[in-house]
Design an enzyme around this catalytic site. Structure first.
Site, PDB file in Angstrom:
ATOM      1  N   ASP A  21       0.913  -1.450  -0.229  1.00  0.00           N
ATOM      2  CA  ASP A  21      -0.007   0.226   0.137  1.00  0.00           C
ATOM      3  C   ASP A  21       0.628   1.234  -0.011  1.00  0.00           C
ATOM      4  O   ASP A  21       1.152   1.534   0.780  1.00  0.00           O
ATOM      5  CB  ASP A  21      -1.093   0.277   1.186  1.00  0.00           C
ATOM      6  CG  ASP A  21      -1.520   1.000   1.288  1.00  0.00           C
ATOM      7  OD1 ASP A  21      -1.996   2.390   0.399  1.00  0.00           O
ATOM      8  OD2 ASP A  21      -1.858   1.343   2.426  1.00  0.00           O
ATOM      9  N   ASN A  23      -0.031   4.027  -0.169  1.00  0.00           N
ATOM     10  CA  ASN A  23      -1.046   6.177   0.281  1.00  0.00           C
ATOM     11  C   ASN A  23      -1.754   5.762   1.458  1.00  0.00           C
ATOM     12  O   ASN A  23      -2.443   6.660   1.953  1.00  0.00           O
ATOM     13  CB  ASN A  23      -2.405   6.138  -0.778  1.00  0.00           C
ATOM     14  CG  ASN A  23      -3.046   4.838  -1.326  1.00  0.00           C
ATOM     15  OD1 ASN A  23      -3.165   4.682  -0.637  1.00  0.00           O
ATOM     16  ND2 ASN A  23      -3.824   6.067  -1.888  1.00  0.00           N
ATOM     17  N   ASP A  25      -4.193   3.652   2.650  1.00  0.00           N
ATOM     18  CA  ASP A  25      -5.507   3.582   3.059  1.00  0.00           C
ATOM     19  C   ASP A  25      -5.753   1.725   3.412  1.00  0.00           C
ATOM     20  O   ASP A  25      -7.136   1.831   3.008  1.00  0.00           O
ATOM     21  CB  ASP A  25      -6.849   3.794   1.319  1.00  0.00           C
ATOM     22  CG  ASP A  25      -6.086   3.574   0.005  1.00  0.00           C
ATOM     23  OD1 ASP A  25      -5.225   2.403   0.743  1.00  0.00           O
ATOM     24  OD2 ASP A  25      -6.479   3.346  -0.310  1.00  0.00           O
ATOM     25  N   ASP A  29      -1.974  -1.102  -3.429  1.00  0.00           N
ATOM     26  CA  ASP A  29      -1.740  -0.333  -4.992  1.00  0.00           C
ATOM     27  C   ASP A  29      -1.387  -0.443  -5.787  1.00  0.00           C
ATOM     28  O   ASP A  29       0.723  -0.964  -5.670  1.00  0.00           O
ATOM     29  CB  ASP A  29      -2.495   1.587  -4.158  1.00  0.00           C
ATOM     30  CG  ASP A  29      -1.616   1.378  -3.828  1.00  0.00           C
ATOM     31  OD1 ASP A  29      -0.237   1.171  -4.349  1.00  0.00           O
ATOM     32  OD2 ASP A  29      -2.054   2.500  -2.981  1.00  0.00           O
ATOM     33  N   ASP A  98      -5.121 -10.621 -16.085  1.00  0.00           N
ATOM     34  CA  ASP A  98      -6.243 -11.713 -15.449  1.00  0.00           C
ATOM     35  C   ASP A  98      -6.955 -11.096 -16.175  1.00  0.00           C
ATOM     36  O   ASP A  98      -7.828 -10.189 -16.074  1.00  0.00           O
ATOM     37  CB  ASP A  98      -6.829 -11.565 -13.794  1.00  0.00           C
ATOM     38  CG  ASP A  98      -6.783 -12.930 -13.315  1.00  0.00           C
ATOM     39  OD1 ASP A  98      -7.651 -13.169 -14.163  1.00  0.00           O
ATOM     40  OD2 ASP A  98      -6.068 -13.195 -12.341  1.00  0.00           O
ATOM     41  N   ASP A 199      -9.335 -16.864 -16.327  1.00  0.00           N
ATOM     42  CA  ASP A 199     -10.452 -16.986 -15.139  1.00  0.00           C
ATOM     43  C   ASP A 199     -11.307 -18.247 -14.999  1.00  0.00           C
ATOM     44  O   ASP A 199     -12.095 -17.655 -15.852  1.00  0.00           O
ATOM     45  CB  ASP A 199     -11.009 -15.869 -14.832  1.00  0.00           C
ATOM     46  CG  ASP A 199     -11.513 -16.030 -12.712  1.00  0.00           C
ATOM     47  OD1 ASP A 199     -10.637 -16.506 -11.959  1.00  0.00           O
ATOM     48  OD2 ASP A 199     -12.998 -16.051 -12.904  1.00  0.00           O
ATOM     49  N   GLU A 251      -7.509 -21.167 -16.478  1.00  0.00           N
ATOM     50  CA  GLU A 251      -7.580 -21.478 -14.772  1.00  0.00           C
ATOM     51  C   GLU A 251      -9.013 -22.504 -16.050  1.00  0.00           C
ATOM     52  O   GLU A 251      -9.567 -22.275 -16.293  1.00  0.00           O
ATOM     53  CB  GLU A 251      -8.349 -20.453 -14.334  1.00  0.00           C
ATOM     54  CG  GLU A 251      -8.829 -21.234 -12.871  1.00  0.00           C
ATOM     55  CD  GLU A 251      -9.300 -20.753 -11.745  1.00  0.00           C
ATOM     56  OE1 GLU A 251      -9.115 -20.712 -10.603  1.00  0.00           O
ATOM     57  OE2 GLU A 251     -10.390 -19.728 -12.349  1.00  0.00           O
ATOM     58  N   ASP A 325      -6.397 -18.671  -3.877  1.00  0.00           N
ATOM     59  CA  ASP A 325      -7.666 -18.823  -3.687  1.00  0.00           C
ATOM     60  C   ASP A 325      -7.103 -20.062  -2.731  1.00  0.00           C
ATOM     61  O   ASP A 325      -8.468 -21.060  -2.990  1.00  0.00           O
ATOM     62  CB  ASP A 325      -8.312 -20.223  -4.781  1.00  0.00           C
ATOM     63  CG  ASP A 325      -8.476 -18.481  -5.872  1.00  0.00           C
ATOM     64  OD1 ASP A 325      -8.914 -17.639  -5.168  1.00  0.00           O
ATOM     65  OD2 ASP A 325      -8.298 -18.973  -6.814  1.00  0.00           O
TER      66      ASP A 325
HETATM   67  C1  NOJ Z   1     -11.679 -17.732  -9.913  1.00  0.00           C
HETATM   68  C2  NOJ Z   1     -10.348 -16.938  -9.045  1.00  0.00           C
HETATM   69  O1  NOJ Z   1      -9.365 -17.866  -8.654  1.00  0.00           O
HETATM   70  C3  NOJ Z   1     -11.438 -16.279  -7.481  1.00  0.00           C
HETATM   71  O2  NOJ Z   1     -10.463 -15.988  -6.908  1.00  0.00           O
HETATM   72  C4  NOJ Z   1     -12.944 -15.901  -8.032  1.00  0.00           C
HETATM   73  O3  NOJ Z   1     -13.539 -16.220  -6.653  1.00  0.00           O
HETATM   74  C5  NOJ Z   1     -13.042 -17.141  -9.754  1.00  0.00           C
HETATM   75  N1  NOJ Z   1     -12.311 -17.342 -10.257  1.00  0.00           N
HETATM   76  C6  NOJ Z   1     -14.905 -16.385  -9.623  1.00  0.00           C
HETATM   77  O4  NOJ Z   1     -13.816 -14.954 -10.749  1.00  0.00           O
END
Ligand code: NOJ
Length: 558
Positions: A21, A23, A25, A29, A98, A199, A251, A325
């Protein structure tokens, strides 16, 4: 095997909210990331994968995007992002972004229009259906608990959301949606990025008619590797990806090696590699990830070996042991107490010496661990919070639910990066959006940088070795000592060279004897996590707790 820069690269994943971070908050960032580029350069990584930084109401921390071509205010401006890209390129590193296009945010302009009326030009950008007998259109479940459908009063229909209610699924059947996505991707590529992490990309095609699941299991059979997914990815490749020298990693939920070859096979014209989940599921029970289940090393070795051998020469593996995740690799597969450093280095050795592109998740390189917050109020992750409510309503015991969260919750990986021993681990001068792991005084980057024997420098050395030895990147994998429940050993072969990797996965010392035996003339220890004497014999090698060794064998007589 064709040589490619993205096979030889090591990727570092940044979860911007928790990285640095600038700044005060409490939220990481882009300027914060820029201030740490020299740290990444010191580590030696080649590519940064930046988790979503786009405009988002943050229902799922940026995986719910309301504007694909704008930067989230909390993270900074487009100028900051451009400076980040330039800063990476100046230092010889690349940037992959992403791409979250299975769904958008419900606050995206397309969805705002779409929900207005049944004849709105954007209606068909999403998946709307009338209810069935006063209920949801089918029995599909959301990954974040409950039904995958949400009723919308305005037009008396339901929309599909495989993730949160604020993440409506885009309708890939609509060619206009695909055009918008391809144009947006082209726009980012023309700004100079080096690729995409996609994703849940294997969920974009749904079975026409959206039928109920055949066995009440939530509908995955109708959207995981759906009927048109390869057609869509080949179209995306033709229209966009093939025009650039970039890397792509998709993914892919619940895929087998055979599926992975369809997504990432060299001759398929789709993606370069996928993230598969098989190893990540090793400690899950029949009801899913929250049911924490013991596992054996032989099971793990079998999974790893299957992916190594089935993809060899056909498609390229991505290798990861944690991400934003997943729980921290050290707490899950290693030992985050007494053998913290030894086990962190042992797992790092595995990560870097399999065939595939290694992905390091921020903080892994200093041995960050899982966290145990006492109260559920301290958790922020939507998946965790939804599960907590759901399990509570089903009568589960609070202590059991918390144990599942401690083992598997996504916030384990999302606590702020531990930079130093100052308050808030040097991540922010304000109040962090998610509490810092209390162990930051012992585990932090400043300390690691000051200790030549740290986990950080071990990662650095592994990355350097990859640059020196093609065999680490390209060599064929063979499992040794298959039935051993304590040692994971394998060779890599490339031309007339062989690499031998020996990993003690547990805290008990172990005796190692090569099975089957290999005849060779001499050996060179490339890296190890303990001092080792050069003349040790493979017929009776004593391995210390979590010991890892990588040898290059010369004069092998097959
Ligand atoms: C996979 C992502 O890595 C995860 O963080 C996200 O919650 C789900 N896809 C939905 O986008």
């Amino acid at each position: 095997m064709e040589k490619k820069w993205w096979k030889e690269s090591v990727v570092y994943q940044i979860y911007p909210r928790s990285f640095m971070d600038s700044n005060g908050d409490g939220v990481g960032d882009l300027r914060g990331i820029i201030s740490k580029l020299d740290y990444l350069k010191t580590l030696g990584v080649d590519v940064v994968w930046l988790c979503p930084v786009y405009e988002s109401p943050n229902d799922d921390n940026g995986y719910d995007i309301s504007n694909y071509q704008g930067i989230m205010d909390e993270f900074g401006t487009m100028k900051d992002w451009e400076d980040l890209l330039a800063g990476l390129h100046e230092r010889g590193m690349k940037l992959i972004m992403d791409l979250v296009v299975n769904h958008s945010s419900d606050e995206h302009a397309w969805f705002v229009e779409s929900r207005k009326s049944k004849d709105n030009p954007y209606r068909d950008y999403y998946i709307w259906r009338p209810g069935k007998d006063g209920k949801e259109p089918n029995d599909w479940g959301s990954f974040f608990s409950g039904s995958a459908w949400k009723y919308d009063e305005g037009t008396d229909e339901y929309f599909l959301h495989l993730f949160s209610t604020k993440q409506p699924d885009l309708n890939w059947e609509n060619p206009q949606v695909r055009r918008e996505v391809y144009d947006m991707m082209t726009w980012w590529l023309d700004k100079g990025i080096d690729g995409f992490r996609m994703d849940v990309i294997n969920l974009i095609s749904k079975t026409p008619g959206l039928p109920d699941s055949s066995d009440g299991s939530g509908g995955g059979e109708h959207y995981i590797n759906g009927p048109r997914v390869h057609e869509f990815l080949q179209e995306m490749n033709r229209e966009v990806l093939s025009k650039y020298d970039i890397m792509t990693v998709g993914e892919a939920v619940d895929v087998s090696p055979e599926d992975a070859i369809l997504f990432a096979g060299g001759d398929r014209g789709e993606l370069n590699m996928v993230f598969q989940f098989e190893w990540m599921g090793i400690d899950s029970g029949p009801t899913g990830k929250w049911e924490v289940t013991p596992w054996k090393l032989t099971q793990f070795k079998e999974m790893v070996s299957k992916w190594q051998t089935k993809l060899n020469g056909k498609a390229w593996n991505s290798i990861y042991l944690n991400n934003h995740d997943q729980p921290r690799l050290l707490s899950r597969f290693g030992n985050d107490g007494k053998y913290h450093n030894e086990s962190a280095k042992m797992l790092a050795t595995l990560l870097h010496t399999l065939q595939g592109t290694p992905y390091i998740y921020q903080g892994e390189e200093i041995g960050m661990t899982n966290v145990r917050f006492e109260k559920i109020e301290e958790y922020k992750d939507i998946e965790t919070l939804n599960m907590y409510k759901d399990y509570l309503s089903k009568g589960h015991d609070v202590a059991d639910i918390m144990e599942s969260i401690y083992a598997k919750g996504r916030d384990n990986a999302r606590t702020p990066m531990q930079w130093n021993a100052e308050p808030q681990a040097g991540f922010t001068t304000g109040t962090p959006w998610l509490a810092v792991n209390p162990n930051y005084k012992e585990i932090n980057a400043e300390k690691a940088l000051g200790d030549p024997d740290s986990v950080f420098y071990y990662y650095k050395k592994l990355i350097e070795l990859r640059k020196k030895h093609d065999i680490i990147v390209y060599g064929d994998y063979t499992l040794l000592n298959e039935t051993d429940e304590q040692i994971f050993a394998y060779t890599r072969k490339w031309g007339d060279e062989q690499l031998l990797v020996i990993l003690n996965f547990y805290e008990n010392p172990a005796q190692f004897k090569l099975e089957p035996a290999i005849n060779f003339q001499s050996k060179e220890l490339l890296i190890g996590n303990y001092e080792a004497s050069p003349d040790e014999d493979f017929h009776e090698l004593s391995l210390r707790p979590y010991e890892a060794r990588v040898y290059k064998l010369k004069g092998v007589n097959a």
